[in-house]
Design a protein around this motif. Structure first.
Motif, short mmCIF file in Angstrom:
data_model
loop_
_atom_site.label_atom_id
_atom_site.label_comp_id
_atom_site.label_asym_id
_atom_site.label_seq_id
_atom_site.Cartn_x
_atom_site.Cartn_y
_atom_site.Cartn_z
N ARG A 1 -46.67 -45.66 -43.67
CA ARG A 1 -47.37 -44.37 -43.66
C ARG A 1 -47.84 -44.03 -42.26
NH1 ARG A 1 -46.42 -42.20 -48.68
NH2 ARG A 1 -46.62 -43.83 -50.18
N VAL A 2 -47.97 -42.74 -41.98
CA VAL A 2 -48.51 -42.31 -40.69
C VAL A 2 -50.01 -42.07 -40.86
CG1 VAL A 2 -46.37 -41.26 -39.94
CG2 VAL A 2 -48.02 -39.86 -41.14
N GLY A 3 -50.67 -41.90 -39.74
CA GLY A 3 -52.09 -41.54 -39.78
C GLY A 3 -53.03 -42.70 -39.98
N ARG A 4 -52.59 -43.90 -39.79
CA ARG A 4 -53.48 -45.06 -39.94
C ARG A 4 -53.61 -45.81 -38.62
NH1 ARG A 4 -54.20 -46.40 -45.60
NH2 ARG A 4 -52.68 -45.28 -46.83
N GLY A 5 -53.46 -45.12 -37.53
CA GLY A 5 -53.54 -45.78 -36.23
C GLY A 5 -52.25 -46.52 -35.94
N GLU A 6 -52.35 -47.59 -35.24
CA GLU A 6 -51.20 -48.41 -34.89
C GLU A 6 -51.29 -49.74 -35.61
OE1 GLU A 6 -48.58 -47.61 -33.07
OE2 GLU A 6 -49.35 -45.59 -32.81
N GLU B 1 -30.98 -36.55 -47.81
CA GLU B 1 -31.87 -35.51 -48.31
C GLU B 1 -33.30 -36.02 -48.21
OE1 GLU B 1 -30.88 -32.45 -49.39
OE2 GLU B 1 -28.85 -33.03 -48.81
N ASP B 2 -34.28 -35.13 -48.26
CA ASP B 2 -35.67 -35.55 -48.29
C ASP B 2 -35.94 -36.41 -49.52
OD1 ASP B 2 -36.42 -34.30 -45.95
OD2 ASP B 2 -37.19 -32.50 -46.94
N ALA B 3 -36.86 -37.36 -49.39
CA ALA B 3 -37.25 -38.20 -50.51
C ALA B 3 -37.97 -37.37 -51.56
CB ALA B 3 -38.18 -39.32 -50.04
N THR B 4 -37.91 -37.78 -52.82
CA THR B 4 -38.61 -37.07 -53.89
C THR B 4 -40.07 -37.48 -53.95
OG1 THR B 4 -37.88 -38.73 -55.48
CG2 THR B 4 -36.54 -36.74 -55.26
N CYS B 5 -40.42 -38.59 -53.31
CA CYS B 5 -41.82 -39.00 -53.19
C CYS B 5 -42.33 -38.49 -51.83
CB CYS B 5 -41.94 -40.52 -53.30
SG CYS B 5 -40.82 -41.41 -52.18
N ASP B 6 -43.45 -38.97 -51.36
CA ASP B 6 -44.01 -38.47 -50.11
C ASP B 6 -44.16 -39.60 -49.09
OD1 ASP B 6 -45.23 -37.01 -48.13
OD2 ASP B 6 -47.16 -36.88 -49.15
N PRO B 7 -43.07 -39.92 -48.34
CA PRO B 7 -43.18 -41.02 -47.40
C PRO B 7 -44.07 -40.72 -46.20
CG PRO B 7 -41.04 -39.97 -47.20
CD PRO B 7 -41.73 -39.34 -48.37
N ARG B 8 -44.25 -39.44 -45.86
CA ARG B 8 -45.11 -39.02 -44.75
C ARG B 8 -44.79 -39.76 -43.46
NH1 ARG B 8 -50.99 -39.72 -46.87
NH2 ARG B 8 -50.11 -41.76 -47.16
N PRO C 1 -49.12 -44.87 -53.22
CA PRO C 1 -48.13 -45.82 -53.71
C PRO C 1 -46.94 -45.89 -52.77
CG PRO C 1 -48.02 -43.80 -54.96
CD PRO C 1 -49.20 -43.68 -54.04
N PRO C 2 -46.13 -46.94 -52.88
CA PRO C 2 -44.97 -47.06 -52.00
C PRO C 2 -43.99 -45.91 -52.20
CG PRO C 2 -45.13 -48.94 -53.52
CD PRO C 2 -46.26 -48.03 -53.82
N CYS C 3 -43.30 -45.58 -51.14
CA CYS C 3 -42.30 -44.52 -51.18
C CYS C 3 -41.16 -44.96 -50.27
CB CYS C 3 -42.91 -43.21 -50.68
SG CYS C 3 -41.73 -41.85 -50.65
N MET C 4 -40.07 -45.36 -50.88
CA MET C 4 -38.94 -45.86 -50.11
C MET C 4 -38.17 -44.70 -49.47
SD MET C 4 -39.42 -48.99 -50.43
CE MET C 4 -37.99 -49.84 -49.85
N PRO C 5 -37.48 -44.94 -48.35
CA PRO C 5 -36.69 -43.89 -47.71
C PRO C 5 -35.58 -43.42 -48.64
CG PRO C 5 -36.78 -45.86 -46.34
CD PRO C 5 -37.39 -46.21 -47.64
N PRO C 6 -35.18 -42.16 -48.51
CA PRO C 6 -34.07 -41.68 -49.34
C PRO C 6 -32.78 -42.37 -48.97
CG PRO C 6 -34.62 -40.07 -47.66
CD PRO C 6 -35.66 -41.15 -47.58
N ASP C 7 -31.85 -42.41 -49.92
CA ASP C 7 -30.52 -42.97 -49.65
C ASP C 7 -29.79 -42.03 -48.70
OD1 ASP C 7 -28.47 -44.79 -49.80
OD2 ASP C 7 -27.66 -43.99 -51.66
#
Length: 160
Positions: free
Chosen positions: A136-141, A62-69, A37-43
């Motif tokens: 997200r990372v890990g999906r190529g370019e 601070e780090d996001a509470t979701c997982d933006p990766r 699911p979407p994960c917006m950057p932390p404020d």
């Protein structure tokens, strides 16, 4: 009369289906199809909120509470504009996989007095994408598809 009821029923059912789809789309319930699911950057925060040329200003999140990766080599793009809209600082700084960062800069001597803007957003990813595909990372370019969203900025009052 039965024919009229059938047509009205079909129109009503189509209207309900269309309205339901529109409501779910606006709420973000179906803005992504599978995957994470979407994960917006932390404020982020700017401290202090008022400064003079030569003063130090720190931007933190601070780090996001979701997982933006964002990845182990993630960067945050910092853009500072003076009160006239002129960019006085554009740089990147290290950012944690979950979006946390801290960056300190000296207010440039050339910065005009007034309300400046400080922007900070993940670099190289579509941070405002709510589909869960481009941020997200890990999906190529993947080719980024910039969503329509407002630029995130915080005020910084510059005085002499």
């Amino acid at each position: 009369m039965a024919l009229t009821v059938g047509i009205n029923y079909r129109r009503t059912a189509a209207a309900v289906a269309t309205a339901s789809f529109a409501a779910m789309s606006l709420s973000g319930c179906i803005s992504y199809w599978g995957g994470a699911p979407p994960c917006m950057p932390p404020d982020y925060a700017v401290s202090p909120t008022a400064a003079r040329p030569g003063d130090s200003v720190t931007i933190t999140a601070e780090d996001a509470t979701c997982d933006p990766r964002y990845g182990h080599d993630a960067r945050v793009l910092i853009v500072v504009k003076d009160s006239t809209g002129v960019e006085v600082l554009t740089t990147t700084a290290p950012m944690a996989d979950a979006g946390g960062f801290s960056y300190t800069f000296q207010v440039p001597a050339t910065m005009k007095p007034g309300i400046a803007s400080v922007g900070a957003s993940p670099d190289g990813v579509d941070w405002c994408d709510d589909t869960g595909r481009n941020n997200r990372v890990g999906r190529g370019e993947p080719e980024l598809q910039r969503a329509s969203c407002a630029e995130r900025v915080k005020p910084l009052n510059i005085s002499r």
